[in-house]
Design a protein around this motif. Sequence first.
Motif, short mmCIF file in Angstrom:
data_model
loop_
_atom_site.label_atom_id
_atom_site.label_comp_id
_atom_site.label_asym_id
_atom_site.label_seq_id
_atom_site.Cartn_x
_atom_site.Cartn_y
_atom_site.Cartn_z
N GLY A 36 0.81 -1.21 0.00
CA GLY A 36 0.00 0.00 0.00
C GLY A 36 0.84 1.26 0.00
O GLY A 36 0.55 2.22 -0.71
N LEU A 37 1.91 1.27 0.81
CA LEU A 37 2.81 2.43 0.85
C LEU A 37 3.48 2.65 -0.50
O LEU A 37 3.55 3.79 -0.99
CB LEU A 37 3.87 2.26 1.93
CG LEU A 37 3.41 2.50 3.35
CD1 LEU A 37 4.51 2.09 4.34
CD2 LEU A 37 3.03 3.96 3.56
N GLY A 42 3.68 5.90 -5.23
CA GLY A 42 3.70 5.86 -6.69
C GLY A 42 2.57 6.67 -7.31
O GLY A 42 2.78 7.42 -8.26
N ALA A 43 1.36 6.55 -6.75
CA ALA A 43 0.21 7.29 -7.28
C ALA A 43 0.41 8.79 -7.14
O ALA A 43 0.18 9.55 -8.09
CB ALA A 43 -1.07 6.85 -6.56
N TYR A 44 0.86 9.24 -5.98
CA TYR A 44 1.07 10.68 -5.78
C TYR A 44 2.24 11.20 -6.61
O TYR A 44 2.18 12.32 -7.12
CB TYR A 44 1.29 10.99 -4.30
CG TYR A 44 0.00 11.19 -3.55
CD1 TYR A 44 -0.69 12.40 -3.63
CD2 TYR A 44 -0.54 10.19 -2.77
CE1 TYR A 44 -1.88 12.59 -2.95
CE2 TYR A 44 -1.72 10.36 -2.09
CZ TYR A 44 -2.39 11.57 -2.18
OH TYR A 44 -3.56 11.76 -1.51
N THR A 45 3.29 10.41 -6.73
CA THR A 45 4.43 10.83 -7.53
C THR A 45 4.03 10.97 -9.00
O THR A 45 4.38 11.95 -9.66
CB THR A 45 5.59 9.82 -7.39
OG1 THR A 45 5.95 9.73 -6.00
CG2 THR A 45 6.80 10.24 -8.20
N THR A 136 -6.20 10.52 -9.21
CA THR A 136 -5.37 10.17 -8.06
C THR A 136 -6.24 9.78 -6.87
O THR A 136 -5.94 8.80 -6.16
CB THR A 136 -4.44 11.34 -7.68
OG1 THR A 136 -3.66 11.69 -8.82
CG2 THR A 136 -3.53 10.97 -6.53
N LEU A 137 -7.33 10.51 -6.65
CA LEU A 137 -8.25 10.16 -5.56
C LEU A 137 -8.87 8.79 -5.76
O LEU A 137 -9.04 8.03 -4.80
CB LEU A 137 -9.34 11.22 -5.43
CG LEU A 137 -8.94 12.48 -4.70
CD1 LEU A 137 -10.01 13.55 -4.86
CD2 LEU A 137 -8.71 12.19 -3.24
N VAL A 138 -9.21 8.46 -6.98
CA VAL A 138 -9.75 7.13 -7.26
C VAL A 138 -8.68 6.08 -6.99
O VAL A 138 -8.95 5.05 -6.36
CB VAL A 138 -10.28 7.04 -8.71
CG1 VAL A 138 -10.60 5.61 -9.10
CG2 VAL A 138 -11.51 7.92 -8.88
N ALA A 139 -7.45 6.34 -7.40
CA ALA A 139 -6.35 5.40 -7.14
C ALA A 139 -6.13 5.23 -5.63
O ALA A 139 -5.98 4.10 -5.14
CB ALA A 139 -5.07 5.87 -7.82
N VAL A 140 -6.13 6.33 -4.90
CA VAL A 140 -5.95 6.28 -3.45
C VAL A 140 -7.10 5.50 -2.81
O VAL A 140 -6.88 4.65 -1.95
CB VAL A 140 -5.82 7.70 -2.86
CG1 VAL A 140 -5.95 7.69 -1.35
CG2 VAL A 140 -4.50 8.32 -3.28
N ALA A 163 -0.29 8.27 5.71
CA ALA A 163 0.88 8.41 4.83
C ALA A 163 0.52 9.23 3.60
O ALA A 163 1.32 10.07 3.14
CB ALA A 163 1.40 7.04 4.43
N ALA A 164 -0.68 9.02 3.04
CA ALA A 164 -1.12 9.79 1.88
C ALA A 164 -1.22 11.27 2.23
O ALA A 164 -0.85 12.13 1.42
CB ALA A 164 -2.47 9.27 1.39
N GLU A 165 -1.70 11.56 3.43
CA GLU A 165 -1.78 12.96 3.88
C GLU A 165 -0.37 13.57 3.95
O GLU A 165 -0.17 14.71 3.53
CB GLU A 165 -2.47 13.06 5.24
CG GLU A 165 -3.92 12.65 5.23
CD GLU A 165 -4.86 13.65 4.60
OE1 GLU A 165 -4.45 14.81 4.34
OE2 GLU A 165 -6.01 13.28 4.35
N VAL A 166 0.58 12.83 4.50
CA VAL A 166 1.95 13.32 4.61
C VAL A 166 2.53 13.59 3.22
O VAL A 166 3.14 14.63 2.98
CB VAL A 166 2.84 12.33 5.40
CG1 VAL A 166 4.31 12.69 5.29
CG2 VAL A 166 2.41 12.28 6.86
N VAL A 167 2.32 12.65 2.30
CA VAL A 167 2.83 12.82 0.94
C VAL A 167 2.17 14.03 0.27
O VAL A 167 2.84 14.86 -0.34
CB VAL A 167 2.61 11.53 0.10
CG1 VAL A 167 2.93 11.77 -1.36
CG2 VAL A 167 3.45 10.39 0.66
N ALA A 168 0.85 14.15 0.39
CA ALA A 168 0.14 15.27 -0.23
C ALA A 168 0.58 16.61 0.36
O ALA A 168 0.79 17.58 -0.38
CB ALA A 168 -1.37 15.09 -0.07
#
Length: 177
Positions: A36-37, A42-45, A136-140, A163-168
């Motif tokens: 998941g990480l 990968g999705a956010y990048t 990206t939201l759909v992927a997340v 983790a998604a929040e930290v990346v965003a």
Amino acid sequence: GYAAIGLLVLLCLQYRKQGLRQVILGQRWRRPLLFGLIAMVGAYTLCALLMHLLQIPRESFMVHFYDGLGPAQIALLCLTLVLFPPVAEELLFRHYVMRVFALDSGRFWQWTAIVVSTLVFAALHNQYDNLITLVTLVAVGLILAIARVASGGLLVPVLLHAAAEVVAISINYLQMD
């Protein structure tokens, strides 16, 4: 914050006599968390890279996200974003919405729950303007829902959402002028 607390209290009341620990921890967590990480980063990048290459501006509300805030206020805002939305949204989407479907009754119902919770998750994040952010939201949402099914609990999706929040937040900070 209140929504997260309220949903957590409902969860505790719902499972107070049987299996609260199992609902939270699940059966497996290392592999779903690791994959998941990797998928989340990968999705956010990919999203950030596409937005940069296609010269798509940042989301309009994110441009002024920190305006008028001092360093301590920004830190507190970031902390609350990493703590409260992951708990509230994972309880809502990955527990209550997904439990509408019989997750234990086979792959069809698992995938139905994954797709429906993902679409509701993306639809309720309507503050975003551009298509790449929506994708990206759909992927997340898919990553979080699959992690919920793969782990059997809520802890992995909550940690992945944090983790998604930290990346965003990090991407938004790096894109600031």
